[in-house]
Design a protein around this motif. Structure first.
Motif, PDB file in Angstrom:
ATOM      1  N   ARG A 111       0.830  -1.211   0.000  1.00 23.94           N
ATOM      2  CA  ARG A 111       0.000   0.000   0.000  1.00 23.94           C
ATOM      3  C   ARG A 111       0.860   1.256   0.000  1.00 23.94           C
ATOM      4  O   ARG A 111       0.634   2.185  -0.764  1.00 23.94           O
ATOM      5  N   ASN A 112       1.874   1.269   0.865  1.00 26.39           N
ATOM      6  CA  ASN A 112       2.739   2.438   1.005  1.00 26.39           C
ATOM      7  C   ASN A 112       3.493   2.729  -0.290  1.00 26.39           C
ATOM      8  O   ASN A 112       3.696   3.890  -0.660  1.00 26.39           O
ATOM      9  N   LYS A 113       3.873   1.670  -0.997  1.00 29.42           N
ATOM     10  CA  LYS A 113       4.669   1.823  -2.218  1.00 29.42           C
ATOM     11  C   LYS A 113       3.818   2.183  -3.432  1.00 29.42           C
ATOM     12  O   LYS A 113       4.233   2.998  -4.268  1.00 29.42           O
ATOM     13  N   ASN A 114       2.632   1.598  -3.529  1.00 35.62           N
ATOM     14  CA  ASN A 114       1.879   1.660  -4.790  1.00 35.62           C
ATOM     15  C   ASN A 114       0.648   2.551  -4.801  1.00 35.62           C
ATOM     16  O   ASN A 114       0.112   2.841  -5.874  1.00 35.62           O
ATOM     17  N   ILE A 115       0.181   2.985  -3.624  1.00 39.25           N
ATOM     18  CA  ILE A 115      -1.090   3.711  -3.564  1.00 39.25           C
ATOM     19  C   ILE A 115      -0.925   5.020  -2.804  1.00 39.25           C
ATOM     20  O   ILE A 115      -0.378   5.046  -1.703  1.00 39.25           O
TER      21      ILE A 115
END
Length: 217
Positions: free
Chosen positions: A77-81
């Motif tokens: 989540r932190n990386k992609n959204i």
């Protein structure tokens, strides 16, 4: 990029999503509209991995997010959204610069790189003179632009926005809408936007209408 298949979600005995199918392509700006209670925000939260579906599949960048464990999911989540909410959710005790840096720090990216990118984003969004101001010292439009910078800090694949202009006057709302399209063109970002704003939904590449827990058009 994102494929949702037969997604269902209930809270207690209330079924909110009733078998949603959806595909989002890279670089699209897709708006989701419908009456309150149609399931729009629930769908956005499930796509954003903030909640889990009862049944169905969310395939995100060829990853079945339901198979990820808590730490893996948080990292994904932190990386992609990136998230932009109606209420900016900035931490009041921190400056604009510090608020933008926080997701970058969480991702364990090099501190200097995070801080350099935070300054670049804030300057790009017209906040060069507001970098060290706290949220209470910023206008509503400025606060929302800080939240957009925060959403972009980790260079995510997708920005999910829930009523992003719902708390803004018409001038700031229009500026925010134009900003989304500029960011898509400049960085090839994908946007999925839940909105009641007809002007924004009509500007989008696609407008999906939800009713009673399903996408009807």
């Amino acid at each position: 990029m994102i494929k949702v298949t037969e997604l269902t979600k209930s809270y207690n005995k209330l079924q909110v999503l009733k078998g949603v199918d959806l595909e989002i392509q890279k670089g699209e700006i897709v708006s989701i509209v419908g009456a309150s209670g149609a399931g729009k925000t629930t769908l956005l939260q499930l796509i954003g991995t903030l909640d889990k579906a009862d049944n169905g599949i969310i395939n995100f960048l060829e990853v079945d997010t339901a198979l990820l464990k808590n730490k893996e999911l948080a990292k994904f989540r932190n990386k992609n959204i990136g998230f932009v909410f109606q209420f900016h959710h900035l931490l009041p005790e921190f400056t604009a610069f510090e608020n933008v840096c926080i997701p970058g720090y969480i991702s364990n990216s090099p501190k200097k790189e995070v801080e350099k990118r935070a300054v670049e984003l804030l300057e790009m969004l017209g906040l060069k003179d507001r970098i060290h101001h706290k949220p209470s010292e910023l206008s509503g439009g400025e606060q929302q632009r800080v939240s957009v910078a925060r959403a972009l800090i980790n260079d995510p694949e997708v920005i999910l926005a829930d009523e992003p202009s719902g708390n803004l006057d018409s001038k700031n709302a229009e500026e925010l809408h134009n900003l989304f399209f500029s960011l898509r063109d400049k960085f090839d970002k994908t946007f999925v936007i839940v909105t009641h704003n007809e002007k924004l939904s009509d500007m989008s590449d696609r407008k999906l209408v939800m009713k009673d827990g399903k996408i009807i058009q």
